[in-house]
Design a protein around this motif. Sequence first.
Motif, PDB file in Angstrom:
ATOM      1  N   SER A 162       0.859  -1.192   0.000  1.00 30.10           N
ATOM      2  CA  SER A 162       0.000   0.000   0.000  1.00 30.10           C
ATOM      3  C   SER A 162       0.887   1.231   0.000  1.00 30.10           C
ATOM      4  CB  SER A 162      -0.863   0.062   1.253  1.00 30.10           C
ATOM      5  OG  SER A 162      -1.701  -1.043   1.293  1.00 30.10           O
ATOM      6  N   ALA A 163       0.409   2.279  -0.645  1.00 30.58           N
ATOM      7  CA  ALA A 163       1.166   3.532  -0.645  1.00 30.58           C
ATOM      8  C   ALA A 163       0.173   4.677  -0.571  1.00 30.58           C
ATOM      9  CB  ALA A 163       2.007   3.642  -1.900  1.00 30.58           C
ATOM     10  N   LEU A 164       0.461   5.649   0.275  1.00 32.22           N
ATOM     11  CA  LEU A 164      -0.453   6.790   0.426  1.00 32.22           C
ATOM     12  C   LEU A 164       0.332   8.006   0.897  1.00 32.22           C
ATOM     13  CD1 LEU A 164      -0.991   7.096   3.773  1.00 32.22           C
ATOM     14  CD2 LEU A 164      -2.134   4.945   3.334  1.00 32.22           C
ATOM     15  N   GLY A 165      -0.295   9.161   0.773  1.00 34.34           N
ATOM     16  CA  GLY A 165       0.413  10.355   1.227  1.00 34.34           C
ATOM     17  C   GLY A 165      -0.336  11.633   0.905  1.00 34.34           C
ATOM     18  N   LEU A 214       2.463   7.906   9.071  1.00 35.41           N
ATOM     19  CA  LEU A 214       2.886   9.054   8.259  1.00 35.41           C
ATOM     20  C   LEU A 214       2.521  10.363   8.962  1.00 35.41           C
ATOM     21  CD1 LEU A 214       4.061  10.161   5.584  1.00 35.41           C
ATOM     22  CD2 LEU A 214       1.744  10.149   4.666  1.00 35.41           C
ATOM     23  N   GLU A 215       1.302  10.414   9.507  1.00 33.09           N
ATOM     24  CA  GLU A 215       0.869  11.670  10.139  1.00 33.09           C
ATOM     25  C   GLU A 215       1.698  11.967  11.396  1.00 33.09           C
ATOM     26  OE1 GLU A 215      -3.407  11.341  10.276  1.00 33.09           O
ATOM     27  OE2 GLU A 215      -3.585  11.811   8.128  1.00 33.09           O
ATOM     28  N   ALA A 216       2.078  10.898  12.120  1.00 29.63           N
ATOM     29  CA  ALA A 216       2.929  11.114  13.306  1.00 29.63           C
ATOM     30  C   ALA A 216       4.270  11.720  12.861  1.00 29.63           C
ATOM     31  CB  ALA A 216       3.150   9.792  14.034  1.00 29.63           C
ATOM     32  N   TYR A 217       4.813  11.207  11.772  1.00 31.62           N
ATOM     33  CA  TYR A 217       6.079  11.720  11.244  1.00 31.62           C
ATOM     34  C   TYR A 217       5.919  13.189  10.822  1.00 31.62           C
ATOM     35  CZ  TYR A 217       9.794  12.379   7.704  1.00 31.62           C
ATOM     36  OH  TYR A 217      10.838  12.863   6.956  1.00 31.62           O
ATOM     37  N   MET A 218       4.776  13.479  10.166  1.00 30.86           N
ATOM     38  CA  MET A 218       4.568  14.850   9.676  1.00 30.86           C
ATOM     39  C   MET A 218       4.428  15.827  10.847  1.00 30.86           C
ATOM     40  SD  MET A 218       2.169  13.997   6.367  1.00 30.86           S
ATOM     41  CE  MET A 218       2.015  15.628   5.647  1.00 30.86           C
ATOM     42  N   ARG A 221       7.842  16.463  12.202  1.00 33.52           N
ATOM     43  CA  ARG A 221       8.653  17.311  11.299  1.00 33.52           C
ATOM     44  C   ARG A 221       7.998  18.647  10.971  1.00 33.52           C
ATOM     45  NH1 ARG A 221      13.097  14.272   9.256  1.00 33.52           N
ATOM     46  NH2 ARG A 221      13.155  12.584  10.755  1.00 33.52           N
ATOM     47  N   GLU A 222       6.862  18.904  11.642  1.00 33.65           N
ATOM     48  CA  GLU A 222       6.121  20.152  11.406  1.00 33.65           C
ATOM     49  C   GLU A 222       5.757  20.336   9.934  1.00 33.65           C
ATOM     50  OE1 GLU A 222       8.359  23.258  13.271  1.00 33.65           O
ATOM     51  OE2 GLU A 222       8.021  22.429  15.257  1.00 33.65           O
ATOM     52  N   ILE A 223       5.304  19.241   9.313  1.00 32.31           N
ATOM     53  CA  ILE A 223       4.777  19.325   7.939  1.00 32.31           C
ATOM     54  C   ILE A 223       3.258  19.214   8.073  1.00 32.31           C
ATOM     55  CG2 ILE A 223       4.787  18.319   5.618  1.00 32.31           C
ATOM     56  CD1 ILE A 223       7.458  16.951   6.325  1.00 32.31           C
TER      57      ILE A 223
END
Length: 391
Positions: A162-165, A214-218, A221-223
């Motif tokens: 799976s891939a998402l973003g 992914l959202e935790a990473y963002m 990283r303040e993205i």
Amino acid sequence: MKRVAILGGGPAGAFAAAQLSSAGLDTIVFDEKLAWEKPCGGGLTYKAYHQYPFLVNNSTPKKTVTETILAAPRVGAVTLHLRNPIVIYSRFDLNRLLLERAERAGARIEKARVTEMTRCNGGWQLKTKSGALDADYCIVATGARNALRDVGTQLTQGDIMSALGYYVPGDRGQIDIQFLPKLQGYIWVFPRCGHLSVGICGKGEPAASLRKRLEAYMVEREISWKNAAFYSHVLPSLETPAWKRNRVSGDGWMAVGDAAGLVDPITGEGLYYAIRSADLAAKALLSEISGLAGQAYRRMLRRDFTADLELGSRLAKRIFFGRFLFGNVPARMVHFTRSSPKFANIMQDLFAGTQPYLGLKRRLIENLNGSLLEIAMNVSLSRLLPGRVQA
Ligand SMILES: Cc1cc2nc3c(=O)[nH]c(=O)nc-3n(C[C@H](O)[C@H](O)[C@H](O)COP(=O)(O)OP(=O)(O)OC[C@H]3O[C@@H](n4cnc5c(N)ncnc54)[C@H](O)[C@@H]3O)c2cc1C
């Protein structure tokens, strides 16, 4: 051969169309969307644009990136200054570039979804919503979500990633790659013209859980994903047995790109393999009588890259979950890249696509002593001269 129908006008279909129509075949491409922002990082390796220079020698907007930051849990990050940059397109732009090239070579491009293909009188009858068309041969380039069940790779759940973003407004100069605990996959931040493609790919984990990671990473990283478009798709990531039984051709058809499962099972790179397989399929069709083209194509693929990707499928779990010298492999990769110029060189070649998996083990073993020595010297030097040794 009178007419070749190409089902799907992504990179694989559009490239096959350009090759076949420039050789004089009556070629028609069907795509339900034509140029569109297909969920993708859009990154092209040196291997791709070195072999197909039109991918860089054009006026289509693209970003050329020479720095990659590689990070893994507990070991921090290392910056790799790429000898051979990665070129990043928006997929709308890349698809349009390839479709226009096919059209200039003489291919007819039609916006339609092929809903059915039926073998009759040694040819094909294709159905779309608006009508029917006869063709002598079919190239199946319908991507990873191929709904035409009798042609192309038969993907099982285990052969899919799976891939998402998010497409996030913004700009930056470098690519970020982040490995995560217990994930066969990674997070990427790819800078494109005017926005970033921030995404995650993973095998064997539900999309909802990948999205959380992914959202935790963002957040960290303040993205922000406010005002960012969300995307999700699937990537073929064939297990080793699937490579052996892979259905890439049959009576009157060949499959190319994602529809043939031709994606690197470790990195998820598919654009190069889409274009390369289309090139090989066109060569097979132009050089053999059509009854033998499928077998010739299968042999060409094997010689060219599928043996390598099959080995990649064997290595994948060891790379993401394996351990080496008391640490997990992604952490060791970051650590070694930081401390050993010899190892960093191997990483450079992996990023450029010039180091195949076949031969990687031998090169790693040949360089291991040197790398360990370099790491030991680096550690001793940094103890002697704290703050003076650069990563
Ligand atoms: C999130 C994500 C990130 C990725 N990032 C990268 C990357 O950075 N670099 C890289 O090299 N690879 C990347 N990949 C892989 C890459 O996107 C694919 O390998 C590549 O798009 C394959 O090209 P293709 O032409 O085979 O298929 P596609 O690009 O999927 O094209 C298939 C086309 O067929 C059309 N179609 C489908 N069914 C029909 C039908 N029945 N009738 C008519 N038309 C039809 C679709 O509209 C589509 O245009 C990524 C993939 C994902 C999902």
